[in-house]
Design a protein around this motif. Structure first.
Motif, short mmCIF file in Angstrom:
data_model
loop_
_atom_site.label_atom_id
_atom_site.label_comp_id
_atom_site.label_asym_id
_atom_site.label_seq_id
_atom_site.Cartn_x
_atom_site.Cartn_y
_atom_site.Cartn_z
N LYS A 1 3.17 20.68 -10.87
CA LYS A 1 3.73 19.44 -9.94
C LYS A 1 4.26 18.68 -11.34
CE LYS A 1 -0.69 19.11 -9.29
NZ LYS A 1 -1.13 20.17 -9.88
N PRO A 2 5.11 17.75 -10.60
CA PRO A 2 6.22 16.82 -11.40
C PRO A 2 5.21 15.85 -13.18
CG PRO A 2 6.81 16.19 -9.28
CD PRO A 2 5.53 16.92 -9.35
N ASN A 3 3.67 15.42 -12.07
CA ASN A 3 2.55 15.10 -13.09
C ASN A 3 2.27 15.91 -14.13
OD1 ASN A 3 1.01 16.46 -11.76
ND2 ASN A 3 0.09 14.23 -11.01
N ASP A 4 2.24 17.05 -13.92
CA ASP A 4 2.10 18.22 -15.04
C ASP A 4 1.74 17.65 -16.46
OD1 ASP A 4 0.88 19.50 -13.43
OD2 ASP A 4 1.83 21.03 -13.32
N VAL A 5 3.50 16.77 -16.50
CA VAL A 5 3.57 16.97 -17.52
C VAL A 5 2.76 15.45 -18.56
CG1 VAL A 5 5.82 15.08 -18.86
CG2 VAL A 5 6.32 16.84 -16.95
N GLN A 6 2.11 14.96 -17.18
CA GLN A 6 1.40 13.40 -18.34
C GLN A 6 0.40 13.85 -17.89
OE1 GLN A 6 3.52 12.88 -15.28
NE2 GLN A 6 4.57 11.35 -16.37
N TYR B 1 9.72 19.49 -17.90
CA TYR B 1 10.09 18.78 -19.11
C TYR B 1 10.90 18.49 -20.17
CZ TYR B 1 4.89 20.56 -18.09
OH TYR B 1 4.07 20.60 -17.09
N GLU B 2 11.69 18.58 -19.88
CA GLU B 2 13.05 17.57 -20.35
C GLU B 2 12.78 16.36 -21.00
OE1 GLU B 2 16.86 18.83 -18.89
OE2 GLU B 2 16.74 20.65 -19.24
N GLY B 3 13.15 15.75 -21.90
CA GLY B 3 12.60 13.83 -22.25
C GLY B 3 11.68 14.24 -23.38
N SER B 4 10.44 15.37 -22.92
CA SER B 4 9.14 15.47 -23.37
C SER B 4 9.59 15.94 -24.60
CB SER B 4 8.38 15.65 -22.52
OG SER B 4 7.86 16.83 -22.16
N ASP B 5 8.61 15.95 -25.14
CA ASP B 5 7.80 17.24 -26.40
C ASP B 5 7.00 18.69 -25.76
OD1 ASP B 5 9.14 15.25 -28.09
OD2 ASP B 5 7.82 14.64 -28.73
N VAL B 6 6.97 18.27 -25.31
CA VAL B 6 6.47 19.95 -24.41
C VAL B 6 6.78 20.74 -24.45
CG1 VAL B 6 4.33 20.25 -23.20
CG2 VAL B 6 4.89 18.05 -23.40
N LYS B 7 6.80 22.06 -24.83
CA LYS B 7 8.17 23.50 -24.80
C LYS B 7 6.72 24.26 -22.92
CE LYS B 7 10.55 22.85 -28.37
NZ LYS B 7 11.71 21.41 -28.27
#
Length: 616
Positions: free
Chosen positions: A187-192, A230-236
Motif C-alpha cells: 500500500k502507498p502508506n507503507d512508506v510512512q 519508495y522513490e524519494g525516500s531512503d528506504v530500499k
C-alpha cells in the motif's frame, strides 16, 4: 758567576750551539720553586772558545740534603748510565744591544711533533684556483643536498596515503528493515510505516510461483510500482524469494518434458515403478516423490511443484537471470527461502532415523523421524550461494543477498576455500531473541548470546528477527528493541508484531542515532557477565563508548559489573518504562550516574555513554 751574567756573556757571540740538559729523576718536592745552578768547569783555552758556548744546567731542589746532592742529580753513576726523558735546550742569540736570547726546547730523541700549518702557510692556498673551486663545489653540494632532502620530505608528506575515515556501514547493515507481507498487499502508506522505525529497507515476499516469471509483463509491472512507491525516500525495496521449486506449468518443467538434457535441473528418476527413496514431504507424512510422464520427480513442498537443483548450471543461469532482472527493476536486496534444500544428494540413498528426534512419539512415516542428511545442508552450499551473491554484486555493488530463515548450521554456509567467510550477507542464526523475550529464561542470557555470536562467526552481521519476540513477553518491547538493536546485526521488524506496535518512533529515532555512531559501526563488542543482568559495550578508539544493560527479572537489580569500565557515566537513552518503578532512582537523558550505585529497573534496558580509561 750568576746565571744572568753568564747569559749576557754568551749573548754577545756571533754563533750558536746547544748543550744537553739532563732532567733529574722525579721526586716529591718540598718546595715547588726551581733554582738552576751553574756547573763548575775548567777554564778553557781562550783560543778554543767558540762563538756560542754550551752551558749545562741542572735543576736543584731546595731540600735539606748534604753537599754533593748536585753531583747525584747529574747522575754520578758513570757515563754509561742512561738518562730518561732528556730534553734539548738551545740558546739562540737575540738582540745584540741588550743581550736578549731565545730559548728553544726540543726533543732529544729526534721525533718531531706535529704542529700543523701556520696561518701564513694556509694563506698561500686561500686564492689557489683548485682550492677555490673545491670549496665552491662543497658549498653548492651541501645546499643542493639539503634542498633535495627538504623537497623529498615534502613530497613524502604529500604523497603518503592518508588515513581514510572509516566508511559508514552499507545501507542494508545500518537497518532496521521493515517486514511487510506479499507484494500483492503493498500500500502507498507503507512508506510512512517504514519511516516510523527509520528503516533503510522494506521487505516484501514474492510468491514462489512467480519467482521465474518476473519477466512477464504483469509481474514486472507490479514490481516497478512497488519500487516507484519508495522513490524519494531512503528506504530500499527487498524481496523474499523462493527459488528452489517450480510448478508443473512452468517453462522449466515444460522444457524438461521436451528435452531430456534439461531434466538435469530436477531430481528426475526414470525407469522406476516405485519411489526411489523413503524421502518425505517437508513437515508431512507422505512420499516426496510424484510421478510425471512415467518418471518420478522430487516434490518436497507443495503438490505439483518440483524441487530444483540450485547448483546445476542450468538453474544457475536461469535464476541468475532473475536476479539481474530484478536489480535492473530497482530491487536492492534479496532474502532467499529454503536455502538448506538448495543442494541435494545425487546418490539417492534412504534417510536414516534421527539420533535426536524432536518428538519421541514420531514414527517412520513422519518427517521429523529422520535426520534428512540427503536433502539438507549438503557440502558446498556456501559456494552455491556465493555464486548467486556474486551475480547480484556484479550488477549493483550496493545490493545484497541473504537468507529469510535461520541457517541452523553456520559452518555449511561458509566458503570451502576461504576459512570463516560466509557465502551470503546478513545470516540469520540462533534463538537468542526468543530466549531474551521469555519471562523466565531457562538458560543464562550471557552464555546464550556468547554462543550465538561465536557459532555464527565472530564478525558476522546477523539479522535479529523481532518477530521471534513472544507475544506475551513481560518485558518492555522498547527495552528489547534497544538491547537487540545495539548488537552486531540488523533488526528485522515485522510491522504487525509488538516490537513495531508497542515501541514509539522516538525510541527508534534514538536507535538510529546510536547505530550511526562510530563506536557502533566500527567498534568492538565486549560482553559482561553480570547475572541476572546481561550487558555489553561498544567502543572504538577515540570515540565515546556505549554500555548497554538489560534486566530480564521482575525486580530492580544493581549493576554489578566488575570490569575496567569507569564508574561515572552519562545516560544516553533508556526504555520507556524505566522510570515507572518507585524502588528505582529516576534517570534523565544526559544525566550523570554512578555505575556502582545504579539500579536497573525490572524488565528494562538502559544505554550509558562513557569515556574509556586510558591504558597506563
Amino acid at each position: 758567576m750568576n746565571l744572568l751574567s753568564r747569559l749576557k756573556r754568551l749573548g754577545g757571540t756571533a754563533c750558536k750551539s746547544s748543550a744537553t740538559l739532563p732532567v733529574a729523576a722525579a721526586a716529591t718536592p718540598v718546595d715547588s720553586t726551581e733554582v738552576y745552578k751553574v756547573i763548575a768547569e775548567d777554564k778553557p783555552n781562550q783560543s778554543s772558545i767558540p762563538n756560542l758556548e754550551t752551558v749545562d744546567m741542572v735543576q736543584e731542589e731546595k731540600i735539606a740534603v748534604a753537599d754533593g746532592a748536585d753531583e747525584q742529580m747529574l747522575g754520578s753513576g758513570g757515563p754509561e748510565q742512561k738518562l730518561a726523558g732528556r730534553d734539548e735546550v738551545k740558546f739562540i742569540k737575540g738582540d745584540h744591544q741588550n743581550g736578549d736570547a731565545k730559548i728553544d726546547i726540543g726533543n732529544v730523541n729526534g721525533k718531531a711533533a706535529f704542529t700543523g700549518m701556520s696561518k701564513e702557510e694556509l694563506m698561500k692556498y686561500a686564492n689557489d684556483p683548485f682550492w677555490v673551486r673545491l670549496r665552491w663545489i662543497f658549498f653548492v653540494g651541501f645546499w643542493a643536498i639539503w634542498a633535495a632532502m627538504l623537497v623529498g620530505a615534502i613530497l613524502i608528506i604529500i604523497g603518503a596515503p592518508k588515513c581514510a575515515a572509516p566508511q559508514p556501514l552499507p545501507w542494508f547493515k545500518r537497518g532496521p528493515h521493515a517486514k511487510f507481507a506479499g507484494i500483492d498487499a503493498a500500500k502507498p502508506n507503507d512508506v510512512q510505516t517504514a519511516q516510523k522505525i527509520h528503516a533503510t529497507g522494506a521487505i516484501y515476499e514474492l510468491p514462489a510461483a512467480l519467482t521465474y516469471s518476473v519477466k512477464s509483463p504483469e509481474v514486472e509491472k507490479q514490481i516497478k510500482q512497488l519500487v516507484a512507491q519508495y522513490e524519494g525516500s531512503d528506504v530500499k525495496v527487498i524481496l523474499d524469494l523462493t527459488p528452489n521449486y517450480v510448478g508443473k506449468e512452468s517453462k522449466l518443467v515444460q522444457d524438461a518434458l521436451e528435452n531430456q538434457e534439461k531434466r538435469a535441473a530436477f531430481v528426475w528418476v526414470s525407469g522406476r515403478t516405485s519411489p526411489p527413496t523413503n524421502w518425505l514431504k517437508v513437515g508431512g507424512n507422505r512420499s516426496a516423490w510424484e510421478q510425471l510422464d512415467g518418471s518420478y520427480l522430487l516434490s518436497q513442498f507443495e503438490d505439483g511443484f518440483y524441487d530444483l537443483k540450485m547448483n546445476s548450471t542450468l538453474i544457475r543461469n536461469e535464476f541468475g537471470g532473475v536476479l539481474r532482472h530484478l536489480v535492473g527493476l530497482g530491487v536492492q536486496g534479496f532474502r532467499l527461502k529454503n536455502t538448506k534444500f538448495f543442494v541435494l544428494s545425487d546418490s539417492l540413498e534412504d534417510e536414516v532415523n534421527s539420533a535426536v528426534p524432536k518428538d519421541l512419539n514420531l514414527g517412520p512415516s513422519e518427517y521429523g523421524f529422520y535426520d534428512h542428511k540427503q536433502t539438507t545442508f549438503q557440502s558446498g552450499l556456501g559456494d552455491v550461494l556465493y555464486d548467486y551473491l556474486s551475480i547480484v554484486k556484479n550488477v549493483s555493488a550496493d545490493a545484497f543477498l541473504s537468507v529469510a530463515e535461520d541457517i541452523i548450521q553456520p559452518q555449511v554456509y561458509q566458503l570451502s576455500d576461504v576459512a570463516g567467510a560466509n557465502g551470503i550477507d546478513l545470516p540469520m542464526y540462533g534463538d537468542f531473541v526468543k530466549v531474551l523475550s521469555k519471562s523466565k529464561p531457562e538458560k543464562s542470557l550471557f552464555k546464550d548470546l556468547e554462543n550465538t555470536l561465536f557459532q555464527a562467526g565472530n564478525g558476522s552481521w546477523l539479522q535479529w528477527n523481532f518477530r521471534d519476540v513472544y507475544v506475551d513477553t513481560p518485558h518492555d518491547p522498547s527495552a528489547l528493541a534497544l538491547f537487540l538493536s545495539m548488537l552486531p546485526g540488523v533488526p528485522v521488524v515485522s510491522v504487525d508484531a509488538i516490537e513495531y506496535q508497542n515501541v514509539t518512533e522516538k525510541t527508534y529515532k534514538h536507535i538510529e542515532q546510536l547505530r550511526h555512531s562510530a563506536s557502533y559501526m566500527h567498534g568492538e563488542l565486549q560482553l559482561y557477565e553480570a547475572d541476572p543482568l546481561v550487558a555489553f559495550s561498544r567502543i572504538k578508539s577515540g570515540n565515546p563508548g556505549y554500555l548497554v544493560i538489560f534486566n530480564p527479572t521482575d525486580s530492580p537489580q544493581s549493576s554489578n559489573i566488575t570490569s575496567e569500565l569507569p564508574d561515572k557515566m552519562t545516560v544516553s537513552v533508556f526504555s520507556e518504562n524505566f522510570n515507572n518503578y518507585e524502588d528505582v532512582d529516576k534517570v534523565t537523558p544526559l544525566g550523570k550516574v554512578s555505575l556502582s550505585e545504579l539500579k536497573v529497573a525490572p524488565q528494562s534496558a538502559i544505554i550509558l555513554t562513557y569515556v574509556p580509561k586510558k591504558a597506563e
